[in-house]
Design a protein around this motif. Sequence first.
Motif, PDB file in Angstrom:
ATOM      1  N   LYS A 100     -13.657  14.155  83.295  1.00 25.71           N
ATOM      2  CA  LYS A 100     -14.283  14.172  84.478  1.00 25.71           C
ATOM      3  C   LYS A 100     -13.836  15.133  85.559  1.00 25.71           C
ATOM      4  O   LYS A 100     -14.643  15.736  86.353  1.00 25.71           O
ATOM      5  N   VAL A 101     -12.502  15.047  85.859  1.00 21.12           N
ATOM      6  CA  VAL A 101     -11.564  15.863  86.593  1.00 21.12           C
ATOM      7  C   VAL A 101     -11.625  17.280  86.165  1.00 21.12           C
ATOM      8  O   VAL A 101     -10.800  18.159  86.975  1.00 21.12           O
ATOM      9  N   SER A 102     -12.195  17.664  85.030  1.00 18.73           N
ATOM     10  CA  SER A 102     -11.789  19.322  84.356  1.00 18.73           C
ATOM     11  C   SER A 102     -12.818  20.238  84.875  1.00 18.73           C
ATOM     12  O   SER A 102     -12.756  21.234  84.392  1.00 18.73           O
ATOM     13  N   LYS A 103     -13.804  19.647  85.696  1.00 20.32           N
ATOM     14  CA  LYS A 103     -14.745  20.726  86.296  1.00 20.32           C
ATOM     15  C   LYS A 103     -13.992  21.742  87.039  1.00 20.32           C
ATOM     16  O   LYS A 103     -12.986  21.366  87.874  1.00 20.32           O
ATOM     17  N   ASN A 104     -14.184  22.854  86.982  1.00 27.36           N
ATOM     18  CA  ASN A 104     -13.560  23.967  87.573  1.00 27.36           C
ATOM     19  C   ASN A 104     -12.291  24.105  86.966  1.00 27.36           C
ATOM     20  O   ASN A 104     -11.489  24.887  87.713  1.00 27.36           O
ATOM     21  N   SER A 105     -11.941  23.542  86.127  1.00 25.69           N
ATOM     22  CA  SER A 105     -10.331  23.670  85.523  1.00 25.69           C
ATOM     23  C   SER A 105     -10.698  24.741  84.258  1.00 25.69           C
ATOM     24  O   SER A 105     -11.740  24.958  83.755  1.00 25.69           O
TER      25      SER A 105
END
Length: 362
Positions: A100-105
Amino acid sequence: MTSSPLRLILISTPIGFIGSGKGGGVELTLVAIIKGLLEMGHHIVLVAPYGSFLPSGCEGAEIITVKGIDQSSWQHQVPDAPITIPFNGMLPKLVEVALKVSKNSDAILNLCYDWLPLWLTPFVEPKIFHLISMAGVSKLMEATVRDLSKTHHSRLAFHTFSQASDYELIDQPIVLGNGFDLKNYHFQLKGQGPLGWAGRVAPEKGLEDAAKVAADLGDKLFVWGLIEDKAYASKIESLVPEGTIEWKGFLNTQEFQSQLGSCRALINTPKWNEAYGNVVAEAMACGVPVVAYRRGGPGELVQSGVTGWLVPSDDIEGLKKGVLNIDKIKRQNCRDWANESASYQMFAKRINSWIQSGLGIR
Ligand code: UDP
């Protein structure tokens, strides 16, 4: 600052919060990676079990903690055990939050040794890299690593060649060693103290052999580490004369290294293909020579005759001989090895190169 700072999501072990000791060497490895990558200018988000905390030097990392039920460790299951995930399991929660938090990573770096993140790697958009923390103890895990190697070999890295040799890989393994903040380990030139042993107290660590060495030599054995298996610990204690073993508990690194550093030698007796053997490197960082089986990671880390003695696997007489010849080892050699091979800065550089080349950046 590196030329190309990355935004990286790190997934911690699903076995215990960081600081609990349940995750074994992975906890310290994770801290070394975070510290080193932050110093290189990367942005780090760590997804870890609830209760986890990061020591000083890691303040620049974001930490997201999740609640869930611990995954059981593969080393305590039969080799053909199926994957089982408990209701409200920590493993899927860590993976879900990381995705979920890996967007833009740029990438996810996974340190949990389990099936789910390996298996889903080819099917998701985020690029997941895996630092494999164990040798082969499960048929299912070996097959999962083998299958991922066929399609995404560059996403897999190992601590030692011995560890990697348990896996059927399509190409040469990427081997990165491990790293420690060496300023936290004080070199002790004089080590006339007792014999030492450190690690999770569990059957795969072979404490009984070190206890036998100490008992036969009429010596004392100081033991540091989390007692994972109480019945096993009591059984070992009953096998040697009273007072042979002195249980020192699970200490923080500062206290652990200060006590460990006074030892004459560390005895390391793995019964399994130890992936690396943090305690071996930590002992050497304090100047403590290591007498170990030529098995797994320790067999690669110790240079026999220079930083300790390596003996054939399960050769207790060999261990005794090593201990009796420990004065022939210069303690400075041990610290020199740590400086040259096991700093967190160098380890982080190797991690950085691996990920950057896996992303096609260099
Ligand atoms: N350890 C510790 N305090 C202690 C004894 C051990 O923090 O009192 C840590 C040690 O620093 C090491 C870990 O426990 O990082 C054990 O890791 P190792 O790689 O030796 O074995 P594993 O448990 O991963 O199989």
